[in-house]
Design an enzyme around this catalytic site. Structure first.
Site, PDB file in Angstrom:
ATOM      1  N   HIS A 198      -4.958  85.619  32.949  1.00 31.71           N
ATOM      2  CA  HIS A 198      -5.159  85.957  34.360  1.00 31.71           C
ATOM      3  C   HIS A 198      -6.655  85.928  34.652  1.00 31.71           C
ATOM      4  CE1 HIS A 198      -1.034  87.474  34.318  1.00 31.71           C
ATOM      5  NE2 HIS A 198      -1.346  88.310  33.343  1.00 31.71           N
ATOM      6  N   ASN A 208       3.799  91.493  37.853  1.00 32.83           N
ATOM      7  CA  ASN A 208       3.436  92.862  38.241  1.00 32.83           C
ATOM      8  C   ASN A 208       1.936  92.991  38.396  1.00 32.83           C
ATOM      9  OD1 ASN A 208       6.084  94.344  37.971  1.00 32.83           O
ATOM     10  ND2 ASN A 208       5.952  93.302  36.006  1.00 32.83           N
TER      11      ASN A 208
END
Ligand code: NDP
Ligand code: OAA
Length: 276
Positions: free
Chosen positions: A228, A198
């Protein structure tokens, strides 16, 4: 006529659709008290178990089917399986209300929800969630962004079962070295990794879209955190940012995800608001 004050604006009624890693933490924060917000109802798949999970709250709220939430609330926090996004968001948007979307990957295949929001004066809010820096990316997007690249590294248990791995016959259970399992776009990842990426779609929506943003996904057996890194090159700035998320009981979901929603709700009524 007296000026409207925070006090006179009244309390926003908040519903939570999904009572898992994200939903329960947000429910607890609302129960502890977020100024100007009140938890009014939740939804879950197993309503009996959900009621048990809410029993420790100071003010337990009803557990109702998702279709009953809109009549009770002004805002819904969507934190359920992605396939439920239209059923949760549709009624709120049709009523001109706000939907906070965690299953942001599903927005790409449900653009009609954006049209609904536009037509009825509602709003879809995609919080920063498990990522970072979306304020900088949206600011840069007001100018010219040349490129956005994201590299995600996850522990094996944060990725197992993803449809992309099954379809491409990629086995990661026994890897001993980091393995790049995907190199593509957030639009492709939203289909192949619907419960895992997402954040990549949120980044794409903030910046240059789901087809121009580049995404690599690595499975790394040495990792315990979902990490990330985003790299942005724009005419206003270049920046690289990384986050290493401590997982919740759900290994796919970082702890900071729920905190991102809580901070958004807190900002709604804050006299001093930091960040956009
Ligand atoms: N944007 C972001 O940065 C991030 C987004 N996410 C996404 O957020 C969403 C929620 O994540 P997470 O909390 O970890 O998920 P969980 O799997 O922990 O919880 C999902 C919840 O949805 C409930 N649910 C399932 N079916 C229904 C139904 N028919 N009606 C109502 N509720 C239902 C489940 O009920 P029950 O408890 O009864 O099983 C459960 O409580 C996911 O889509 C996830 O991919 C996650 C992390 C980061
Ligand atoms: O992207 C997601 O849905 C979840 C994620 O990577 C994280 O929690 O780090």
């Amino acid at each position: 006529m007296p000026a409207t004050t925070e006090h006179s604006r009244g309390v926003r009624r908040v519903a939570i659709a999904g009572l898992g890693a994200v939903g329960l933490r947000v429910a607890e924060a609302l129960d502890e008290g977020l100024p100007g917000c009140a938890l009014v109802a939740v939804s879950a798949n197993d309503r009996v178990r959900a009621a048990e999970r809410l029993a420790h709250l100071r003010c337990p709220v009803p557990v109702v089917p998702v279709e009953d939430l809109e009549a009770l609330a002004d805002i819904v926090v969507e934190c359920a399986p992605a396939a439920l996004l239209p059923a949760i968001a549709g009624p709120f948007l049709r009523a001109g209300k706000t939907v906070i979307v965690l299953s942001s990957g599903a927005i790409l295949s449900h653009q009609e929800l954006v049209q609904l929001a536009r037509a009825h004066g509602g709003q879809i809010v995609v919080p920063t969630g498990a990522l970072l820096g979306l304020d900088a990316v949206t600011a840069a997007a007001e100018g010219d962004i040349r490129s956005v690249r994201m590299i995600t590294r996850k522990p094996v248990k944060g990725l197992v079962g993803a449809p992309y791995l099954v379809e491409h016959d990629i086995a990661i259970a026994d890897i001993t070295e980091p393995l790049r399992i995907f190199d593509g776009t957030p639009r492709e990842a939203a289909i192949g990794f619907p419960a895992n990426l997402n954040v990549a779609v949120a980044l794409a929506l903030a910046g240059i879209g789901p087809d121009r943003t580049r995404l690599e996904i690595w499975a790394d057996p040495a990792l315990t955190r979902n990490t990330h890194t985003i790299e942005v090159d724009a005419d206003s700035a270049s920046f690289t940012m990384s986050i290493a998320n401590v997982p919740t009981d759900n290994p796919k979901t970082g702890r900071i995800t729920a905190l991102s929603v809580i901070s958004y709700l807190r900002k709604l009524n804050a006299p001093l608001r930091i960040g956009s």
